[in-house]
Design an enzyme around this catalytic site. Structure first.
Site, PDB file in Angstrom:
ATOM      1  CD  GLU A 151       7.914 -10.655  85.658  1.00  0.00           C
ATOM      2  OE1 GLU A 151       7.484 -10.827  86.828  1.00  0.00           O
ATOM      3  OE2 GLU A 151       8.579 -11.520  85.045  1.00  0.00           O
ATOM      4  CD  GLU A 198      11.320 -15.100  81.481  1.00  0.00           C
ATOM      5  OE1 GLU A 198      11.530 -15.534  82.632  1.00  0.00           O
ATOM      6  OE2 GLU A 198      10.193 -15.112  80.932  1.00  0.00           O
TER       7      GLU A 198
END
Length: 286
Positions: free
Chosen positions: A173, A178
C-alpha cells in the site's frame, strides 16, 4: 631549444587533453542530471474533473461492498455509496462529500455516508500530482492512496476483474496523503507492506501545512525502481528506499491503482454535518 620546447609541449598537450575529458565528463554528468530531473514528464493519465454531475465511469469505480463483518477496517462508522450526493463533478472539480445522515445498505444502518473511489487505471513507476483541499472536522479521515492490483479484497474493482492473489499488507500500500481532523493541517504519507503494517508502521512521515481545508495544495509522489518520495507543494517529507528489497519490504514493482475516500471514525464530532474533499486534478507522468 627546439628539443626543450618539444619536451615541454608533450606534458602541456596531456594537461589540455585531461581538461577536455574532464569538461566533457562534467557536461555529460550535467546532461544526466538534467535527464534525471526531467524524468517522468510524459503525461499518461489524468482526470481534470471538467464534467458535470456523476464521475466518468470509464475512469472510476465506486467501492461500496462492506467487509463480511459489516464495517470497514478501523471501525469506521460510515457507508460508502455510489450516489451523486457523495460524489460529483462541478465547475471543474471533484467533490467527495462526507455527510451525516441515516443510511441503510447491505442490511446495515449507519449514521454517515461518504465515497470510496477506485481508479480503473493502474501503472508501475511514475510521478503523481493531486491538487486538492481537504475536509475538516474531528473524526474525518480523508486519504489519497494506492493499492496493488493483486490485492485480495472482495468488492474492489481489480479484485472483481480477477487479479486477487495477495492479502493485505503483503500486496503493498502507498499512502500519498492522509489527514486526520483531530490534527488539523498535518498531512502524512506512509508505506504498508510485510515489514511495516498495523500498529508496527515504521515507514511514515509528514509535515504541517497551512490551511489544508481552505486552500488547494499539490500532493506529489515520485516512484521508481529504487525509491518512493513524497512531498507537498514541492517540499519533501518522506523518502522510502530500503537497502534490502524483498517481498516484505518492496512489493512496489508492479501495477498499483488509486483510491480516494473520506472515512468517518467513531470519534466523529457530534456536531459534524458535512464536509468535502475537493480535487482539482489527478495526473500521472511517466
Amino acid at each position: 631549444m627546439k628539443k626543450i620546447l618539444s619536451t615541454l609541449a608533450f606534458p602541456l598537450v596531456l594537461i589540455l587533453f585531461s581538461c577536455f575529458i574532464f569538461l566533457n565528463k562534467g557536461a555529460s554528468d550535467s546532461s544526466s542530471d538534467r535527464d534525471d530531473s526531467q524524468k517522468f514528464d510524459n503525461l499518461v493519465w489524468a482526470d481534470e474533473f471538467n464534467g458535470s454531475g456523476a464521475l466518468d465511469e470509464e475512469k472510476w469505480f465506486h467501492q461500496t461492498q462492506l467487509p463480511p463483518w459489516g464495517s470497514w477496517f478501523g471501525g469506521l462508522v460510515n457507508h460508502y455509496t455510489n450516489r451523486v450526493e457523495n460524489t460529483f463533478q462541478k465547475d471543474g472539480f471533484l467533490h467527495l462529500v462526507a455527510k451525516k445522515e441515516t443510511f441503510t445498505d447491505q442490511g446495515e444502518t449507519k449514521e454517515y455516508t461518504a465515497a470510496r473511489l477506485n481508479s480503473k487505471f493502474s501503472f508501475t513507476y511514475g510521478r503523481v500530482e493531486v491538487r486538492a483541499k481537504l475536509p475538516s472536522g474531528v473524526g474525518t479521515w480523508p486519504a489519497i492512496w494506492m493499492l496493488n492490483t493483486n490485492i485480495d479484497e472482495d468488492g474492489a474493482f481489480w479484485d472483481n476483474q480477477g487479479y486477487d492473489t495477495t492479502k493485505w499488507p503483503y500486496c503493498g500500500e502507498i499512502d500519498i496523503m492522509e489527514h486526520w481532523g483531530d490534527d488539523q493541517d498535518y498531512v502524512s504519507s506512509a508505506l504498508h507492506n510485510g515489514s511495516s503494517y498495523g500498529d508496527g508502521v515504521v515507514n511514515v512521515g509528514g509535515q504541517k501545512i497551512k490551511n489544508a481545508s481552505d486552500d488547494f495544495h499539490i500532493y506529489s509522489m515520485v516512484w521508481d525502481k529504487d525509491k518512493i518520495v513524497f512531498s507537498v507543494d514541492g517540499v519533501e517529507h518522506l523518502t522510502y528506499a530500503p537497502e534490502v528489497k524483498d517481498e516484505n519490504t518492496w512489493p512496489y514493482d508492479s501495477d498499483y491503482y488509486f483510491l480516494m475516500n473520506i472515512a468517518i471514525l467513531p470519534e466523529i464530532d457530534p456536531d459534524f454535518t458535512e464536509s468535502a474533499m475537493v480535487v482539482d486534478y489527478i495526473r500521472v507522468y511517466q
